[in-house]
Design an enzyme around this catalytic site. Structure first.
Site, PDB file in Angstrom:
ATOM      1  N   HIS A 299       0.741  -0.943  -0.066  1.00 27.37           N
ATOM      2  CA  HIS A 299       0.061  -0.135  -0.108  1.00 27.37           C
ATOM      3  C   HIS A 299       0.898   1.325   0.055  1.00 27.37           C
ATOM      4  O   HIS A 299       0.650   2.142  -0.654  1.00 27.37           O
ATOM      5  CB  HIS A 299      -0.887  -0.027   1.200  1.00 27.37           C
ATOM      6  CG  HIS A 299      -1.624   1.050   1.323  1.00 27.37           C
ATOM      7  ND1 HIS A 299      -3.121   1.329   0.641  1.00 27.37           N
ATOM      8  CD2 HIS A 299      -1.592   2.100   2.081  1.00 27.37           C
ATOM      9  CE1 HIS A 299      -3.707   2.551   1.005  1.00 27.37           C
ATOM     10  NE2 HIS A 299      -2.805   3.098   1.885  1.00 27.37           N
ATOM     11  N   TYR A 300       1.838   1.466   0.903  1.00 23.34           N
ATOM     12  CA  TYR A 300       2.710   2.485   1.073  1.00 23.34           C
ATOM     13  C   TYR A 300       3.704   2.525  -0.307  1.00 23.34           C
ATOM     14  O   TYR A 300       4.027   3.409  -0.573  1.00 23.34           O
ATOM     15  CB  TYR A 300       3.447   2.553   2.046  1.00 23.34           C
ATOM     16  CG  TYR A 300       2.395   3.119   3.290  1.00 23.34           C
ATOM     17  CD1 TYR A 300       2.311   4.643   3.521  1.00 23.34           C
ATOM     18  CD2 TYR A 300       1.910   2.051   4.109  1.00 23.34           C
ATOM     19  CE1 TYR A 300       1.068   4.818   4.118  1.00 23.34           C
ATOM     20  CE2 TYR A 300       0.607   2.629   5.075  1.00 23.34           C
ATOM     21  CZ  TYR A 300       0.572   3.959   5.009  1.00 23.34           C
ATOM     22  OH  TYR A 300      -0.268   4.235   5.600  1.00 23.34           O
ATOM     23  N   HIS A 301       4.056   1.364  -0.884  1.00 21.33           N
ATOM     24  CA  HIS A 301       4.543   1.291  -1.958  1.00 21.33           C
ATOM     25  C   HIS A 301       3.903   2.064  -3.214  1.00 21.33           C
ATOM     26  O   HIS A 301       4.434   2.975  -3.746  1.00 21.33           O
ATOM     27  CB  HIS A 301       4.825  -0.291  -2.534  1.00 21.33           C
ATOM     28  CG  HIS A 301       5.789  -0.187  -3.703  1.00 21.33           C
ATOM     29  ND1 HIS A 301       7.194  -0.550  -3.667  1.00 21.33           N
ATOM     30  CD2 HIS A 301       5.403  -0.466  -5.057  1.00 21.33           C
ATOM     31  CE1 HIS A 301       7.704  -0.657  -4.969  1.00 21.33           C
ATOM     32  NE2 HIS A 301       6.609  -0.577  -5.715  1.00 21.33           N
ATOM     33  N   ALA A 304       3.922   5.577  -2.469  1.00 21.99           N
ATOM     34  CA  ALA A 304       5.215   6.311  -2.911  1.00 21.99           C
ATOM     35  C   ALA A 304       5.241   6.577  -4.494  1.00 21.99           C
ATOM     36  O   ALA A 304       5.726   7.471  -5.030  1.00 21.99           O
ATOM     37  CB  ALA A 304       6.277   5.493  -2.333  1.00 21.99           C
TER      38      ALA A 304
END
Ligand code: MG
Length: 646
Positions: A299-301, A304
Site C-alpha cells: 500500500h505504501y509502495h 510512494a
C-alpha cells in the site's frame, strides 16, 4: 434556511476574522509584487490603499492563467460522486468525514469541537485535521452553484484557524500522546499541526482555492486570510519535515505543489526547489535497487509511486520537469513494475505489512496516469489497458532480491495460480515481523491472504488489536513459542524462477538460537511444497502457521507432516483488508517441541482447487545444501530436489 444557517450567514457577512492593517502589511510583504500581473496590486499597496489592493489581487487570481494541478486542470464541466456529495452535505451539519474507518461520521458540535475524540485511535484525531470534506464541498459548490457550500466552507476554515493555533513545541515531537508535560494547546498541536496533516492541507487547499475562488465566500478579505494561512502552513511544513519514510515523501511533494501553484509568493521557488531536492534524495534512500520501497508494504509502495509521479507531473506541467534527472524516472518505472509483478491478475494487492486492499478502479486509474508519464513502457501500458495494448514480461516467476519479494505464478490471466512470498530485510515503520510468509491467490480466490493490519496506533485497546494483526503468528510462517521474530533479516539461499518447478530457499535467523529455513517448490506450476527446517541451540515449541481466507474451506488441500509428536490445532484468526474492518477466519497451527541443539522439519503440501487429493509425503534427504524429496499426489509421483552451490 434554518435559524442556524441564517446565523452563520450573518456571521460570514459581518464577522470575518478581523484583518488589521499590520496583518495586511504582512500578507503583501509575503508576495512578490513584481510578479507579472501584480502591477496594480503593487501600486495600490504602495499608496497605502490595501483594501483596493486586495480587490485587485482577487481579480488577478480570478483571471490569471495557471496550468492548475494534474488533479484539477480546470473547474469546467465537473461532476460529483455520490460519496463526495454525502460528505459535502454532512459537513453542512458538522458531521465531518474524518476517517473512512469510522463511519457514519461523528457530529463535532454546532460550535465545532476540533478536539472531540470519540475513539482513542490516533488516526481518527489526526485525520480530522486533513479536512477531507472540504474538497467535496468545493465540488458540490461547482456542480450546484449553491453558495451554502462555499459559505459554510469559509466558516469552518476560519473556525479551524481560530481554534487550532500554532504554539511552540520545545521538543518538536508531534507523535506524543498522553504526555502530561504538554499543556492542552500543545497537546492539540500534536494532532492539528502534525507535519503529515499540514501537508494534506497544503495540497488540498490548492484544490479548494480552485473550486471556491469564484464563489461569494472568496471576498478580498478572505483571500488575504487564505493566503496568509497557506503561507504559514508551507513555511511550518518546510521547517518541520518528518525525518524519513512515506511521510517525508508526501510532505516534499506537497511543498513542491505549493511552490508551483502559487509562484506569486516570494518563497515559491524555495518551496519548489526544496521539494525537488528532498524527492531526488529520498528516491535513492527509500527505494531498493530492485524497485521495492523500504517499508515493504504494498500500500505504501503504491502511495510512494504516486507521490513521485505527482511531483513529476506537476513539475512537467509547470515547466520544471528537467529538475528531476532521468534516473528518477527510471526508478519510478522500476517501482511500478515491482507493483505490477507482486499484484494479482485481478489487480488486487497482497496485504503484507500495513497494506489494505486497493480497488481495481483506483489501481487502473493509477496505471493510466503512469502510462502517460512513461509511454514507452510496454508492461505499464499492458496493465493500463487491461492487456489490450502493450506487452507482458518474458518470465512468469520473478524475484526481487533486495526487497525479498518472490512471485510464483502460472500465468497472468484470471485462471492463474500465484504465490507471493515476503522474506526480505528488516524494512521500515509499516513493515511487520513476518519473514517467510506468503499469500496464495488462485483463480480469483484469496486462498491464503495476509492478516492485514486493521489499525495503526492509539490507546491500549487499539494497540492490542494492532499487535494481534502485526504479530508473527498471524502470518503464514514459523514461530518459536508463538513469539514475534526477534530478527527479521532473511537471506536468499536459492532462487530458480525458471523451469518446470521454480524453487526458493530463504533463511531467517529468527530468534536467538533458532534459524528458520523455508524451501518452496512450485511443482509443475500447479501446487506448492514447503519444507520448513528449524535448527540451532534453542529449545521450545515450534509452530507452523497457516491462515486460509474466510470461506475457503474446500478450495484447497493442505497436508503437513512434521516430527512424530506433532500436534495440530485450530485457533480463531482474523483478516482485515480495510482499516477497522475485520473478518473471522480459522488459524491452523502445526506444532512440535524442539529440543536444544536438535533440528526439526515440517513438510507441507498445498494444492489449490476443489479436487480431492491423496497426498503422500515420501522420505526426505537433506544434507549441506542438498535436499531431495518425493511427493505422491494420487498416483502421480514428483521427485523434487535442489543443490545449493556456495
Ligand atoms: Mg501482515
Amino acid at each position: 434556511m434554518n435559524l442556524r444557517r441564517i446565523f452563520l450567514s450573518l456571521c460570514l457577512s459581518a464577522c470575518f476574522l478581523p484583518v488589521n492593517a499590520a496583518e495586511e502589511e504582512d500578507i503583501f510583504s509575503l508576495l512578490n509584487l513584481d510578479y507579472p500581473g501584480l502591477e496594480q496590486v503593487k501600486s495600490l499597496h504602495a499608496l497605502g490603499e490595501d483594501a483596493a489592493a486586495a480587490e485587485s489581487l482577487l481579480a488577478y487570481f480570478r483571471t490569471r492563467k495557471s496550468e492548475g494541478t494534474p488533479e484539477l486542470p480546470s473547474v469546467q464541466g465537473l461532476t460529483i460522486t455520490a460519496s463526495q456529495q454525502k460528505m459535502a452535505d454532512e459537513a453542512l451539519e458538522h458531521r465531518f468525514f474524518a476517517h473512512y474507518g469510522y463511519q457514519p461520521s461523528y457530529f463535532y458540535g454546532d460550535d465545532i469541537d476540533w478536539r472531540y475524540w470519540p475513539v482513542k485511535d490516533n488516526e481518527l484525531r489526526w485525520q480530522l485535521h486533513r479536512h477531507k470534506w472540504f474538497t467535496p464541498m468545493g465540488y458540490a459548490y461547482q456542480v450546484s452553484r449553491d453558495p451554502k457550500y462555499a459559505m459554510e466552507w469559509a466558516l469552518e476554515y476560519q473556525d479551524w484557524i481560530r481554534k487550532n493555533p500554532l504554539v511552540a513545541l520545545d521538543d518538536k515531537e508531534f507523535e506524543i500522546t498522553g504526555n502530561s508535560a504538554l499543556d492542552s494547546l500543545q497537546e492539540n498541536m500534536c494532532y492539528a499541526w502534525r507535519p503529515l496533516e499540514v501537508s494534506h492541507r497544503v495540497q488540498d487547499q490548492i484544490l479548494q482555492f480552485q473550486l471556491f475562488l469564484d464563489s461569494p465566500a472568496f471576498t478580498p478579505e478572505f483571500l488575504l486570510l487564505f493566503l496568509k494561512n497557506y503561507h504559514r502552513h508551507v513555511e511550518f511544513l518546510r521547517q518541520h519535515y518528518s525525518k524519513e519514510g512515506n511521510h517525508l515523501l508526501f510532505e516534499a511533494q506537497r511543498t513542491l505543489y505549493a511552490g508551483a501553484f502559487f509562484p506569486e509568493f516570494k518563497a515559491a521557488s524555495n518551496w519548489r526547489e526544496g521539494g525537488v531536492k528532498i524527492l531526488n534524495r529520498e528516491i535513492e534512500r527509500q527505494v531498493y535497487p530492485d524497485g521495492g520501497q523500504y517499508e515493504l508494504d504494498p500500500h505504501y509502495h503504491l502511495a510512494a509511486i504516486n507521490v513521485f509521479c505527482k511531483a513529476l507531473e506537476m513539475a512537467r506541467l509547470h515547466g520544471f520537469g528537467n529538475e528531476f534527472p532521468a534516473s528518477y524516472g527510471s526508478t519510478v518505472e522500476r517501482m511500478i513494475e515491482f507493483y505490477a509483478q507482486i499484484c494479482y491478475p485481478d489487480y488486487s494487492n497482497p496485504c503484507f505489512s500495513d497494506a489494505k486492499l486497493t480497488t481495481k478502479e483506483e489501481v487502473l486509474g493509477s496505471y493510466r496516469r503512469w502510462s502517460k508519464l512513461f509511454p514507452e513502457n510496454a508492461f505499464i501500458r499492458y496493465m493500463a489497458t487491461e492487456g489490450r495494448e502493450g506487452e507482458l514480461p518474458d518470465s512468469l516467476c520473478k524475484g526481487f532480491m533486495d526487497s525479498g519479494f518472490f512471485v510464483f505464478r502460472s500465468g497472468w490471466g484470471p485462471d492463474a495460480t500465484q504465490m507471493v512470498v515476503k522474506a526480505g530485510p528488516k524494512g521500515e515503520w509499516h513493515c511487520q515481523p513476518d519473514n517467510g510468509t506468503f499469500e496464495l491467490w488462485y483463480k480469483g480466490m484469496r486462498l491464503f491472504p495476509d492478516s492485514g493490519s486493521y489499525v495503526y496506533a492509539g490507546d491500549g485497546e487499539v494497540m492490542a488489536w494492532r499487535n494481534w494483526f502485526r504479530q508473527t503468528s498471524s502470518h503464514n510462517t514459523v514461530t518459536l513459542d508463538d513469539r514475534n521474530l526477534a530478527v527479521t533479516q532473511s537471506r536468499t539461499l536459492l532462487w530458480i524462477p525458471d523451469g518446470d518447478t521454480p524453487v526458493l530457499v530463504t533463511e531467517n535467523p529468527s530468534y536467538e538460537g533458532l534459524t528458520h529455513r523455508r524451501s518452496i517448490f512450485f511443482v509443475q506450476h500447479a501446487f506448492f511444497v514447503l519444507v520448513d527446517e528449524v535448527y540451532g541451540p534453542a529449545h521450545g515449541e515450534v509452530g507452523v502457521h497457516f491462515h486460509p481466507g474466510p470461506d475457503m474451506e474446500g478450495q484447497y488441500t493442505l497436508v503437513c507432516q512434521g516430527p512424530p509428536k506433532m500436534v495440530y490445532e485450530t485457533r480463531k484468526g482474523w483478516m482485515s483488508t480495510a482499516y477497522r474492518h475485520k473478518v473471522a477466519r480459522p488459524h491452523r497451527v502445526y506444532h512440535a517441541t524442539k529440543k536444544s541443539g536438535r533440528s526439526i522439519r515440517f513438510v507441507t503440501v498445498l494444492l489449490p482447487g476443489e479436487k480431492a487429493h491423496q497426498v503422500r509425503i515420501g522420505r526426505l534427504f537433506a544434507h549441506e545444501g542438498t535436499l531431495q524429496l518425493t511427493i505422491w499426489d494420487n498416483k502421480e509421483k514428483y521427485a523434487l530436489q535442489y543443490i545449493i552451490n556456495n
